[in-house]
Design a protein around this motif. Structure first.
Motif, mmCIF file in Angstrom:
data_model
loop_
_atom_site.group_PDB
_atom_site.id
_atom_site.type_symbol
_atom_site.label_atom_id
_atom_site.label_comp_id
_atom_site.label_asym_id
_atom_site.label_seq_id
_atom_site.Cartn_x
_atom_site.Cartn_y
_atom_site.Cartn_z
ATOM 1 N N ASP A 179 -14.041 -2.282 -4.406
ATOM 2 C CA ASP A 179 -14.918 -3.279 -5.021
ATOM 3 C C ASP A 179 -15.829 -2.646 -6.055
ATOM 4 O O ASP A 179 -16.088 -3.230 -7.117
ATOM 5 C CB ASP A 179 -15.773 -3.967 -3.942
ATOM 6 C CG ASP A 179 -14.920 -4.776 -2.995
ATOM 7 O OD1 ASP A 179 -15.348 -4.995 -1.843
ATOM 8 O OD2 ASP A 179 -13.815 -5.180 -3.403
ATOM 9 N N ASN A 202 -13.885 -2.096 -9.188
ATOM 10 C CA ASN A 202 -13.720 -3.365 -9.909
ATOM 11 C C ASN A 202 -14.983 -3.741 -10.650
ATOM 12 O O ASN A 202 -14.948 -4.194 -11.804
ATOM 13 C CB ASN A 202 -13.394 -4.491 -8.920
ATOM 14 C CG ASN A 202 -11.924 -4.517 -8.601
ATOM 15 O OD1 ASN A 202 -11.117 -4.007 -9.366
ATOM 16 N ND2 ASN A 202 -11.578 -5.102 -7.468
ATOM 17 N N ALA A 231 0.525 -1.031 -11.641
ATOM 18 C CA ALA A 231 1.166 -1.429 -10.384
ATOM 19 C C ALA A 231 1.404 -0.218 -9.504
ATOM 20 O O ALA A 231 1.185 -0.255 -8.279
ATOM 21 C CB ALA A 231 2.488 -2.141 -10.678
ATOM 22 N N MET A 275 -1.762 0.779 -7.685
ATOM 23 C CA MET A 275 -2.047 -0.007 -6.476
ATOM 24 C C MET A 275 -1.192 0.458 -5.314
ATOM 25 O O MET A 275 -1.655 0.573 -4.179
ATOM 26 C CB MET A 275 -1.734 -1.481 -6.734
ATOM 27 C CG MET A 275 -2.817 -2.226 -7.456
ATOM 28 S SD MET A 275 -2.517 -3.983 -7.434
ATOM 29 C CE MET A 275 -2.887 -4.388 -5.767
ATOM 30 N N ALA A 276 0.093 0.739 -5.613
ATOM 31 C CA ALA A 276 1.001 1.124 -4.532
ATOM 32 C C ALA A 276 0.599 2.467 -3.928
ATOM 33 O O ALA A 276 0.560 2.631 -2.704
ATOM 34 C CB ALA A 276 2.432 1.191 -5.064
ATOM 35 N N TYR A 277 0.296 3.442 -4.789
ATOM 36 C CA TYR A 277 -0.058 4.767 -4.266
ATOM 37 C C TYR A 277 -1.387 4.745 -3.528
ATOM 38 O O TYR A 277 -1.574 5.457 -2.542
ATOM 39 C CB TYR A 277 -0.086 5.798 -5.397
ATOM 40 C CG TYR A 277 1.278 6.328 -5.728
ATOM 41 C CD1 TYR A 277 1.946 5.947 -6.883
ATOM 42 C CD2 TYR A 277 1.931 7.198 -4.859
ATOM 43 C CE1 TYR A 277 3.208 6.415 -7.171
ATOM 44 C CE2 TYR A 277 3.191 7.663 -5.140
ATOM 45 C CZ TYR A 277 3.824 7.268 -6.302
ATOM 46 O OH TYR A 277 5.076 7.722 -6.574
ATOM 47 N N ALA A 322 -2.459 2.249 -1.806
ATOM 48 C CA ALA A 322 -2.127 1.689 -0.488
ATOM 49 C C ALA A 322 -1.490 2.757 0.391
ATOM 50 O O ALA A 322 -1.783 2.852 1.593
ATOM 51 C CB ALA A 322 -1.178 0.503 -0.638
ATOM 52 N N LEU A 323 -0.624 3.590 -0.201
ATOM 53 C CA LEU A 323 0.022 4.656 0.566
ATOM 54 C C LEU A 323 -1.009 5.627 1.121
ATOM 55 O O LEU A 323 -0.982 5.986 2.302
ATOM 56 C CB LEU A 323 1.009 5.396 -0.334
ATOM 57 C CG LEU A 323 1.782 6.531 0.312
ATOM 58 C CD1 LEU A 323 2.825 5.993 1.242
ATOM 59 C CD2 LEU A 323 2.437 7.402 -0.742
ATOM 60 N N GLU A 348 -4.228 5.142 1.629
ATOM 61 C CA GLU A 348 -5.103 4.523 2.623
ATOM 62 C C GLU A 348 -4.389 4.335 3.948
ATOM 63 O O GLU A 348 -4.985 4.446 5.010
ATOM 64 C CB GLU A 348 -5.573 3.151 2.119
ATOM 65 C CG GLU A 348 -6.506 3.248 0.962
ATOM 66 C CD GLU A 348 -7.607 2.226 1.025
ATOM 67 O OE1 GLU A 348 -7.531 1.314 1.868
ATOM 68 O OE2 GLU A 348 -8.541 2.351 0.236
ATOM 69 N N GLU A 349 -3.094 4.062 3.888
ATOM 70 C CA GLU A 349 -2.380 3.760 5.132
ATOM 71 C C GLU A 349 -1.958 5.021 5.855
ATOM 72 O O GLU A 349 -1.986 5.091 7.080
ATOM 73 C CB GLU A 349 -1.147 2.917 4.763
ATOM 74 C CG GLU A 349 -0.336 2.446 5.921
ATOM 75 C CD GLU A 349 -1.012 1.351 6.718
ATOM 76 O OE1 GLU A 349 -1.961 0.747 6.201
ATOM 77 O OE2 GLU A 349 -0.583 1.132 7.851
#
Lengths: 273, 307
Positions: free
Chosen positions: B68, B71, B90, B93-95, B97-98, B100-101
């Motif tokens: 946040d 942003n 894009a 965003m994917a990396y 997420a990787l 963080e997960e």
């Protein structure tokens, strides 16, 4: 599963070929299953069909409790039971069927990253909308989830599941989000997927990532389960931003899974696309 | 920016501007995008209990959570991702997420749940930076939160305990580090020659793991074997967080020039498009009677295009 158990299962899995009577278990299709479970189940079914492995789908009211990890769907193959997409993919890999062999290291990294994006963002958003939004939970999720059970068990189980999911959302930091923020996140995620796909038929040369993402996309398009969602904005967002995805993946993939056009749940989706 | 922005976060140690991973992400992004943010560490104040770090205060509004805050900074026109294509956005965003997960749960476990690390490093550090009597409360609260988070997101069945997932957590994290290493290759940053938000995220999560003096950590030794990742961290520290400031203004200048270039290109493209549209209009049969009129306008536009 712990690492040792996983290695053990892989070893046993490598010995036998895929049997003809493999079965996939999920909750009842018409009355009980919710959006997120449906998406996961569709993902597994698509993956297995893309690998060319036959599987029968069985709908049981207590599928969630039969599953070794508590999550649906799970497959019963030979004398082993494996649940959730990740372990199932490893299981089929141990048997020698894999969709991602031709990828190099960078592509593999990207593939895993996008799978995590879909899992992290779309699945969590689905859970949030189903269980943390009061109106949806009261009107759809709780009644559907507890439909096979009689009073008072239906109330207890439904509230227990809702409490569980809310606790999990709070732990990962989604508890403070409002619905608008969740929609915004979903919209960004769909735009990212749409950008990545472009106009190709599949995300990578092999079809690995597509099944997961399109299953969520398909499920999020209006169908019987979600048509009654009190706030169908998420479907509109996804349909708008995922127009490429819908045309290049969802429709052809429906043909893969339902070759005779048997699936009436997706009938409504055609009007949107 | 007229209003000043204040970032509240944990203080620094071990050669890092902050020991808290999420605060590091925001600090790195501020440096990359040239945002002028005053950093106020919450060490030795009662904010250690009340504030969720990192927290950005701008005028009346406060923003928490790294995503946040990033942003918010982008909306204030501090954008380190300006030069990325849509596909690279894009991928970012994917990396993220990787990371963080897969990486974050293992980091939480290493610092807060692993008994040896917690007792010897994490708890003494955080307790020493909190005022009395909070030094008894703050570390244990963080540890509980970390444990809850891991248990709820990673442990699949309510009957399993943390020990069964530890192996899986660390193997996932090692795989994630390998994937990041493959993606980075031999470059300085993940996308081209200038850092972006993905670099900020990866730096924020990996730097404490690299620099902290952890007594027992197989993950740290795994990271140290990946030379390009350690080089990436050291490079960012040297360029953006070194004691001497000359390093930082130069990237900002480069970004400004690059922005100007991009703007010029965009203006040129737009005027080309307008020309094409005009051509189409002229050749359209419905507008044939008006043909004499657009010609002088086109001449004017033709002369203003090179601007």
């Amino acid at each position: 599963m712990s690492l040792a158990a996983e290695a053990f299962v892989s070893q046993i899995a490598a010995v036998e070929p895929w049997p003809e009577n493999a079965t996939l278990y999920q909750p009842l299709k018409d009355d009980q299953i919710l959006l997120s479970d449906c998406a996961s189940s569709l993902a597994v079914q698509t993956y297995l069909r893309m690998c060319g492995l036959p599987v029968q789908v069985a709908c049981k009211a207590n599928a969630e409790y039969m599953s070794p990890s508590g999550k649906v769907p799970f497959v019963h193959v030979g004398n082993q039971v494996v649940s959730e997409l990740g372990p199932i993919v490893q299981f089929t890999k141990a048997k020698g069927h894999s969709l991602s062999d031709g990828l190099d290291d960078v592509q593999r990294a990207e593939m895993k990253a996008y799978m995590e994006l879909v899992h992290n963002m779309l699945l969590t958003a689905e859970l949030y909308v189903q269980w943390c939004d009061d109106s949806t939970a009261a009107e759809i999720s709780r009644p559907r989830y507890s439909s096979p059970y009689s009073w008072p068990l239906n109330h207890i189980l439904a509230y227990q599941k809702q409490w569980d999911v809310r606790r999990k959302m709070k732990a990962i930091g989604w508890g403070g989000k409002c619905l608008e923020q969740v929609y915004e996140d979903v919209s960004q995620c769909c735009q990212a997927l749409s950008q990545r796909l472009g106009t190709q038929p599949y995300f990578f040369n092999k079809q690995y990532v597509t099944f997961l993402s399109h299953s969520h996309a398909v499920r999020s398009l209006p169908n019987k389960a979600s048509a009654e969602l009190t706030n169908p904005r998420v479907q509109i967002i996804i349909a708008r931003t995922l127009s490429e995805l819908v045309h290049h993946i969802v429709l052809p993939a429906r043909a893969i899974i339902y070759p005779q056009g048997q699936d009436d749940r997706l009938g409504v989706s055609i009007k949107l696309s | 920016m007229a209003t000043s922005m204040e970032l509240r976060c944990w203080g620094g140690d071990w050669g890092l501007p902050s020991v808290h991973a999420e605060s590091l992400v925001v600090l790195a992004y501020c440096k990359f995008s040239g945002a002028n943010v005053t950093v106020s560490p919450i060490d030795w104040t009662w904010r250690t209990l009340t504030v969720t770090t990192p927290e950005l205060v701008c005028g009346d509004s406060t923003v928490t959570e790294p995503a946040d805050i990033l942003n918010f900074l982008r909306k204030q026109r501090f954008n380190a991702d300006y030069e990325l294509t849509a596909r690279q956005g894009a991928d970012t965003m994917a990396y993220v997420a990787l990371v963080e997960e897969k990486l974050r749960p293992a980091l939480l476990h290493t610092f807060w749940v692993d008994a040896e690390n917690y007792a010897n490093l994490t708890r003494p550090w955080f307790a020493s930076r909190s005022p009395f009597p909070l030094n008894f409360l703050v570390p244990s609260r963080h540890a509980n939160n970390a444990l809850c988070r891991i248990l709820l997101s990673k442990v699949e069945s309510p009957l399993y305990s943390i020990t069964e997932v530890e192996g899986k957590l660390y193997s996932d994290a090692k795989e994630c580090l390998n994937l990041l290493s493959h993606r980075l290759g031999g470059d300085h940053y993940f996308f081209g020659n200038s850092p972006s938000s993905l670099d900020a995220f990866v730096f924020g999560f990996m730097a404490p793991l690299h620099k902290a003096a952890l007594p027992s950590c197989p993950l740290q030794s795994h990271l140290r074997q990946l030379a390009n990742l350690t080089g990436f961290i050291d490079n960012i520290l040297a360029v953006y967080f070194s004691g001497s400031q000359p390093g930082s203004p130069v990237p900002v200048q480069e970004t400004v020039d690059a922005n100007l270039q991009k703007l010029t290109q965009l203006v040129n493209k737009e005027s080309n498009l307008i020309e094409k549209m005009d051509d189409n209009l002229r050749s359209s049969p419905q507008l044939k009677p008006r043909r004499p009129e657009p010609k002088p306008c086109l001449a004017n536009e033709g002369s203003s295009t090179p601007a």
